[in-house]
Design an enzyme around this catalytic site. Sequence first.
Site, PDB file in Angstrom:
ATOM      1  N   ARG A   1       4.183   1.081  -5.963  1.00  0.00           N
ATOM      2  CA  ARG A   1       5.227   0.052  -5.872  1.00  0.00           C
ATOM      3  C   ARG A   1       5.523  -0.510  -7.261  1.00  0.00           C
ATOM      4  O   ARG A   1       4.719  -0.344  -8.178  1.00  0.00           O
ATOM      5  CB  ARG A   1       4.707  -1.098  -4.992  1.00  0.00           C
ATOM      6  CG  ARG A   1       4.292  -0.644  -3.617  1.00  0.00           C
ATOM      7  CD  ARG A   1       3.012  -1.367  -3.174  1.00  0.00           C
ATOM      8  NE  ARG A   1       2.506  -0.786  -1.929  1.00  0.00           N
ATOM      9  CZ  ARG A   1       2.911  -1.149  -0.724  1.00  0.00           C
ATOM     10  NH1 ARG A   1       3.761  -2.130  -0.599  1.00  0.00           N
ATOM     11  NH2 ARG A   1       2.454  -0.545   0.346  1.00  0.00           N
TER      12      ARG A   1
ATOM     13  N   ASP B   1      -7.359 -10.492   7.680  1.00  0.00           N
ATOM     14  CA  ASP B   1      -8.376  -9.673   8.353  1.00  0.00           C
ATOM     15  C   ASP B   1      -8.260  -8.172   8.140  1.00  0.00           C
ATOM     16  O   ASP B   1      -9.087  -7.405   8.633  1.00  0.00           O
ATOM     17  CB  ASP B   1      -8.368  -9.985   9.857  1.00  0.00           C
ATOM     18  CG  ASP B   1      -6.994  -9.711  10.485  1.00  0.00           C
ATOM     19  OD1 ASP B   1      -6.098  -9.179   9.777  1.00  0.00           O
ATOM     20  OD2 ASP B   1      -6.817 -10.028  11.679  1.00  0.00           O
ATOM     21  N   GLY B   2      -7.212  -7.731   7.447  1.00  0.00           N
ATOM     22  CA  GLY B   2      -7.073  -6.292   7.211  1.00  0.00           C
ATOM     23  C   GLY B   2      -6.548  -5.522   8.409  1.00  0.00           C
ATOM     24  O   GLY B   2      -6.474  -4.295   8.383  1.00  0.00           O
TER      25      GLY B   2
ATOM     26  N   GLY C   1      -4.118  -4.946   1.069  1.00  0.00           N
ATOM     27  CA  GLY C   1      -5.007  -5.848   1.800  1.00  0.00           C
ATOM     28  C   GLY C   1      -5.370  -5.313   3.170  1.00  0.00           C
ATOM     29  O   GLY C   1      -6.356  -5.734   3.775  1.00  0.00           O
ATOM     30  N   ARG C   2      -4.535  -4.429   3.682  1.00  0.00           N
ATOM     31  CA  ARG C   2      -4.864  -3.807   4.973  1.00  0.00           C
ATOM     32  C   ARG C   2      -4.425  -2.359   5.027  1.00  0.00           C
ATOM     33  O   ARG C   2      -4.405  -1.749   6.105  1.00  0.00           O
ATOM     34  CB  ARG C   2      -4.251  -4.596   6.112  1.00  0.00           C
ATOM     35  CG  ARG C   2      -2.752  -4.769   6.016  1.00  0.00           C
ATOM     36  CD  ARG C   2      -2.231  -5.341   7.294  1.00  0.00           C
ATOM     37  NE  ARG C   2      -0.877  -5.833   7.154  1.00  0.00           N
ATOM     38  CZ  ARG C   2      -0.157  -6.284   8.162  1.00  0.00           C
ATOM     39  NH1 ARG C   2      -0.674  -6.281   9.374  1.00  0.00           N
ATOM     40  NH2 ARG C   2       1.051  -6.730   7.969  1.00  0.00           N
TER      41      ARG C   2
ATOM     42  N   ASP D   1       7.204  -0.604   3.684  1.00  0.00           N
ATOM     43  CA  ASP D   1       6.674  -1.843   4.268  1.00  0.00           C
ATOM     44  C   ASP D   1       7.623  -2.466   5.279  1.00  0.00           C
ATOM     45  O   ASP D   1       8.314  -3.445   5.014  1.00  0.00           O
ATOM     46  CB  ASP D   1       6.319  -2.869   3.176  1.00  0.00           C
ATOM     47  CG  ASP D   1       4.893  -2.662   2.682  1.00  0.00           C
ATOM     48  OD1 ASP D   1       4.323  -1.587   2.960  1.00  0.00           O
ATOM     49  OD2 ASP D   1       4.351  -3.562   2.031  1.00  0.00           O
TER      50      ASP D   1
ATOM     51  N   LYS E   1      -2.565   1.820   7.951  1.00  0.00           N
ATOM     52  CA  LYS E   1      -2.204   0.405   7.811  1.00  0.00           C
ATOM     53  C   LYS E   1      -2.853  -0.351   8.970  1.00  0.00           C
ATOM     54  O   LYS E   1      -2.568  -0.059  10.138  1.00  0.00           O
ATOM     55  CB  LYS E   1      -0.685   0.234   7.838  1.00  0.00           C
ATOM     56  CG  LYS E   1      -0.235  -1.215   7.612  1.00  0.00           C
ATOM     57  CD  LYS E   1       1.258  -1.278   7.351  1.00  0.00           C
ATOM     58  CE  LYS E   1       1.776  -2.703   7.252  1.00  0.00           C
ATOM     59  NZ  LYS E   1       3.217  -2.736   6.960  1.00  0.00           N
TER      60      LYS E   1
ATOM     61  N   ASP F   1       6.452  -6.171  -4.582  1.00  0.00           N
ATOM     62  CA  ASP F   1       5.340  -5.363  -4.059  1.00  0.00           C
ATOM     63  C   ASP F   1       5.782  -4.525  -2.868  1.00  0.00           C
ATOM     64  O   ASP F   1       5.027  -3.682  -2.388  1.00  0.00           O
ATOM     65  CB  ASP F   1       4.158  -6.265  -3.660  1.00  0.00           C
ATOM     66  CG  ASP F   1       4.576  -7.395  -2.739  1.00  0.00           C
ATOM     67  OD1 ASP F   1       5.453  -8.179  -3.131  1.00  0.00           O
ATOM     68  OD2 ASP F   1       4.028  -7.484  -1.623  1.00  0.00           O
ATOM     69  N   ASN F   2       7.009  -4.744  -2.391  1.00  0.00           N
ATOM     70  CA  ASN F   2       7.532  -3.953  -1.284  1.00  0.00           C
ATOM     71  C   ASN F   2       8.651  -3.023  -1.746  1.00  0.00           C
ATOM     72  O   ASN F   2       9.493  -2.604  -0.960  1.00  0.00           O
ATOM     73  CB  ASN F   2       8.034  -4.868  -0.163  1.00  0.00           C
ATOM     74  CG  ASN F   2       6.892  -5.598   0.531  1.00  0.00           C
ATOM     75  OD1 ASN F   2       5.745  -5.159   0.494  1.00  0.00           O
ATOM     76  ND2 ASN F   2       7.189  -6.723   1.154  1.00  0.00           N
TER      77      ASN F   2
HETATM   78  P1  AMP Z   1       3.626  -8.002   3.008  1.00  0.00           P
HETATM   79  O1  AMP Z   1       4.488  -9.176   2.638  1.00  0.00           O
HETATM   80  O2  AMP Z   1       3.423  -7.821   4.477  1.00  0.00           O
HETATM   81  O3  AMP Z   1       4.067  -6.747   2.347  1.00  0.00           O
HETATM   82  O4  AMP Z   1       2.139  -8.327   2.465  1.00  0.00           O
HETATM   83  C1  AMP Z   1       1.873  -8.963   1.269  1.00  0.00           C
HETATM   84  C2  AMP Z   1       0.412  -8.858   0.936  1.00  0.00           C
HETATM   85  O5  AMP Z   1      -0.392  -9.401   1.976  1.00  0.00           O
HETATM   86  C3  AMP Z   1      -0.113  -7.455   0.701  1.00  0.00           C
HETATM   87  O6  AMP Z   1      -1.052  -7.503  -0.334  1.00  0.00           O
HETATM   88  C4  AMP Z   1      -0.764  -7.112   2.014  1.00  0.00           C
HETATM   89  O7  AMP Z   1      -1.754  -6.134   1.879  1.00  0.00           O
HETATM   90  C5  AMP Z   1      -1.366  -8.445   2.408  1.00  0.00           C
HETATM   91  N1  AMP Z   1      -1.574  -8.560   3.859  1.00  0.00           N
HETATM   92  C6  AMP Z   1      -0.637  -8.738   4.820  1.00  0.00           C
HETATM   93  N2  AMP Z   1      -1.213  -8.810   6.036  1.00  0.00           N
HETATM   94  C7  AMP Z   1      -2.549  -8.662   5.856  1.00  0.00           C
HETATM   95  C8  AMP Z   1      -3.697  -8.646   6.724  1.00  0.00           C
HETATM   96  N3  AMP Z   1      -3.576  -8.795   8.039  1.00  0.00           N
HETATM   97  N4  AMP Z   1      -4.909  -8.468   6.156  1.00  0.00           N
HETATM   98  C9  AMP Z   1      -5.050  -8.332   4.829  1.00  0.00           C
HETATM   99  N5  AMP Z   1      -4.023  -8.346   3.964  1.00  0.00           N
HETATM  100  C10 AMP Z   1      -2.789  -8.510   4.458  1.00  0.00           C
HETATM  101 MG    MG Z   2       3.807  -5.292   1.405  1.00  0.00          MG
END
Ligand code: AMP
Ligand code: MG
Length: 526
Positions: free
Chosen positions: A201, A136-137, A103-104, A281, A124, A271-272
Amino acid sequence: MTPLRFDNRFIRDLPGDPSADDVPRQVQGACWSAVHPTPVATPRLLAHSREVARLVGLSEADVQAAWFPRVFGGNELLPGMQPYAACYGGHQFGNWAGQLGDGRAITLGEAINDRGERWELQLKGAGPTPYSRRADGRAVLRSSIREFLCSEAMHHLGVPTTRALSVVTTGDQVLRDMFYDGNAALEPGAIVCRVAPSFIRFGNFEIFASRGEHGILGQLVDLTIARDFPHLAGDAQEKRAAWFAEVCERTARMIVHWMRVGFVHGVMNTDNMSILGLTIDYGPYGWLDDYDPEWTPNTTDAQGRRYRYSQQPAVAQWNLLRLADALQSQFEGVGPLQAGIDRFAETFGAGYEAMIAAKFGFVATDESRSALVQEAFNFLYHAEMDYTLFFRALGSLPAVVDAEGDATMLLGDVFYDEAKRDAHRGAISDWLRRWRAATMPAVESPGAPDALRLRMDAVNPKYVLRNYLAQQAIDLATAGDPSMVETLLEVMRRPYDEQPEHAHLAARRPEWARHRAGCSMLSCSS
Ligand code: AMP
Ligand code: MG
């Protein structure tokens, strides 16, 4: 101008998303979506790792060149880069969450260095992708510094991990509700370039199984084995069996290291979890200060404590079971999958026991030594003692511990609460004498105490990236002074060395940091 050579196998060998639309959506039948980083206002290099630069084939002159922050801030591509975001799913906090994806994160390409090694370069915080959902990515400076420093610290501690090349500040502001209390605020944005042989992952496999896309799943398994596990031999089924067993084994080894250094990941969702058994992550992770097996750094996890320190081995195994579920269609029977899970249990069991013995300086364990270990973890918790400092002090205990008196003095500043110390002083002193006696065979000959200390110091780090230290570096960098990021990176290059000039960075968490955000608890907001 490009010193880098790319061979972008992931996108060459696997099906991509036919749509170029980068609005958030479900992406079916594809492993990746082509997407460009969104340019930022004023990309500036805040910090870099010289080791990682060298690893991927960049010189210090390249890092200092004007193009470097433009490329690693997402404003420009080097020839050969083909940016994409990967599609993956995952189990979050025990529940299937459907499609997640990068997502980012945006992979720029797979760089091949002059030794023929493959290093995927991934930004990232480089802007939205089809997988951004409602976010917001972007990424904020504080979380980018935390990821950068911790990746490198873990590497130098000997823990399998993704690496980090650089932190580039963007000059743009990012809106975050850090405490999830409705008080969103603007924070400086930043982009980390992280580096690993592969960022695949568990969730990359799970998404296709969940959708019944077994053909693509098979292609992804084949690519992973061919590209990232080229040493595996045999026919297709044999290779798959050996591959899954190796994933289980690597995951077990990684967790043993986490337990050794007192690292708590904080968000062990599937996913991590890296298919290479790398720590991946870095979000609301933390390091044990006072030893508390129930501790989790993640505020989102404060209720269930699913991802607490002591639970990490069980969660890793649960995650491997989810991966095994996802891979069922790729195996002729469940035998190899069960064998892999067994391999996890064996590897972790033996590895953990050997690791604990090494931390206590025991060459072998027996019943009386196991009892000593149990007792120690008991008082480490009840007397509120610092995990890292205790083991380091143990290695430096004098050859003779007086039969009488307060031996806790020999441990230095490892206690967080004097009242608790008082309550356990006698028991700990007695334990220290018995521990000394148990390690005596090793210290009888001249020079033996030094040999024991060196052996223990090699597994018990003096320096870890304590939460309060990272937070101090972040506060300074946010105010315009990145020098402490540099200092911590430097100290963490040799975490097992005494480095007396940096001794204050080995100190236990100061009292002011006990309840401060970023120092004891962290939110996922990043
Ligand atoms: P995480 O738990 O941080 O590993 O993120 C879980 C999911 O949320 C993943 O698909 C990330 O890419 C997405 N994600 C986290 N923060 C953002 C962000 N600021 N913008 C877009 N996607 C995000
Ligand atoms: Mg993640």
